[in-house]
Design a protein around this motif. Structure first.
Motif, PDB file in Angstrom:
ATOM      1  N   ASN A 178       0.628   3.731  -2.892  1.00 16.98           N
ATOM      2  CA  ASN A 178       0.479   5.406  -2.866  1.00 16.98           C
ATOM      3  C   ASN A 178       1.429   6.140  -3.087  1.00 16.98           C
ATOM      4  N   TYR A 227     -10.776   9.198  -2.488  1.00 16.18           N
ATOM      5  CA  TYR A 227     -10.939   7.941  -2.986  1.00 16.18           C
ATOM      6  C   TYR A 227      -9.793   7.287  -3.324  1.00 16.18           C
ATOM      7  N   SER A 279      -6.603   1.450 -12.396  1.00 12.80           N
ATOM      8  CA  SER A 279      -7.465   2.434 -12.090  1.00 12.80           C
ATOM      9  C   SER A 279      -7.071   3.588 -11.178  1.00 12.80           C
ATOM     10  N   MET A 280      -6.031   3.240 -10.149  1.00 13.80           N
ATOM     11  CA  MET A 280      -5.406   4.356  -9.485  1.00 13.80           C
ATOM     12  C   MET A 280      -4.453   5.213 -10.551  1.00 13.80           C
ATOM     13  N   ARG A 303       0.825  -1.267   0.035  1.00 10.53           N
ATOM     14  CA  ARG A 303      -0.136   0.177   0.032  1.00 10.53           C
ATOM     15  C   ARG A 303       0.849   1.159  -0.301  1.00 10.53           C
ATOM     16  N   LEU A 346      -8.018   6.229   0.009  1.00  7.94           N
ATOM     17  CA  LEU A 346      -8.547   5.426   0.876  1.00  7.94           C
ATOM     18  C   LEU A 346      -9.191   4.369   0.510  1.00  7.94           C
ATOM     19  N   ARG A 347      -9.542   4.125  -0.731  1.00 15.48           N
ATOM     20  CA  ARG A 347     -10.018   2.914  -1.307  1.00 15.48           C
ATOM     21  C   ARG A 347      -9.054   1.775  -1.403  1.00 15.48           C
ATOM     22  N   LYS A 348      -9.559   0.487  -0.788  1.00 14.50           N
ATOM     23  CA  LYS A 348      -8.483  -0.324  -0.819  1.00 14.50           C
ATOM     24  C   LYS A 348      -8.681  -1.468  -2.011  1.00 14.50           C
ATOM     25  N   ASN A 349      -9.763  -1.617  -2.546  1.00 13.37           N
ATOM     26  CA  ASN A 349      -9.894  -2.332  -3.707  1.00 13.37           C
ATOM     27  C   ASN A 349     -10.213  -1.896  -5.186  1.00 13.37           C
ATOM     28  N   ILE A 350      -9.105  -1.038  -5.222  1.00 16.32           N
ATOM     29  CA  ILE A 350      -9.146  -0.520  -6.544  1.00 16.32           C
ATOM     30  C   ILE A 350      -7.621  -0.990  -7.282  1.00 16.32           C
TER      31      ILE A 350
END
Length: 166
Positions: free
Chosen positions: A9, A88, A99-100, A5, A91-95
């Motif tokens: 990030n 989004y 997409s990120m 993560r 904080l979103r975990k299942n992307i």
């Protein structure tokens, strides 16, 4: 927060900042070095640089609106949408990573244009492509970032759809 993560990030933040930085650096160079409506041929007449200020949205839409309404529609609402998008992403975990990446391109471009609108009162556009029957309006690097982000979303959607059909 796990190591994956943190790496994801960091990559997204770097992509976001690179998009904003490239946009702002290119606009600052154009603002300082190019006169309004000056046309500089970069690749024959196919790719030219022409400095204009756009106080509306895409293709100057909304430029004739009253200032208060224009500010709300072209600055206020986009700032809220971009803030939501950044939240989004982080904080979103299942992307998915693609997409990120797509979001960071699109949001980075959006931030670049909003920054111009808030700080300068308009967005500096300067790139134009003319391939004869295919021609663009005048755009900037933030617009390129937004289009790359949207393109990544479409490509990912296409491949995800093909995977679910198979």
């Amino acid at each position: 927060m796990n190591k994956n993560r943190i790496v994801t990030n960091s990559a997204i933040l770097l992509t976001l900042l690179a998009n904003i930085g490239c946009d702002q650096i290119s606009k600052n160079i154009v603002r300082e070095k190019v006169d309004y409506y000056e046309s500089i041929s970069l690749i024959s007449n196919y790719f030219t640089l022409t400095k204009v200020e756009n106080d509306g949205a895409f293709l100057s839409l909304g430029s004739a609106l009253p200032e208060t309404i224009k500010f709300i529609l072209l600055s206020g609402i986009p700032v809220m949408a971009l803030a939501f998008g950044v939240g989004y992403m982080f904080l979103r975990k299942n992307i998915s990573f693609i997409s990120m990446l797509a979001l960071s391109f699109a949001i980075g471009g959006g931030i670049g244009n909003i920054y111009d609108r808030v700080v300068h009162g308009s967005v500096t556009d300067f790139l134009h492509i003319d391939l004869g029957i295919v021609q663009t309006g005048i755009f900037n690097m933030a617009d390129v970032s937004i289009m790359v982000g949207m393109g990544l979303f479409f490509v990912q959607s296409f491949f995800n759809r093909r995977r679910t059909i198979s």
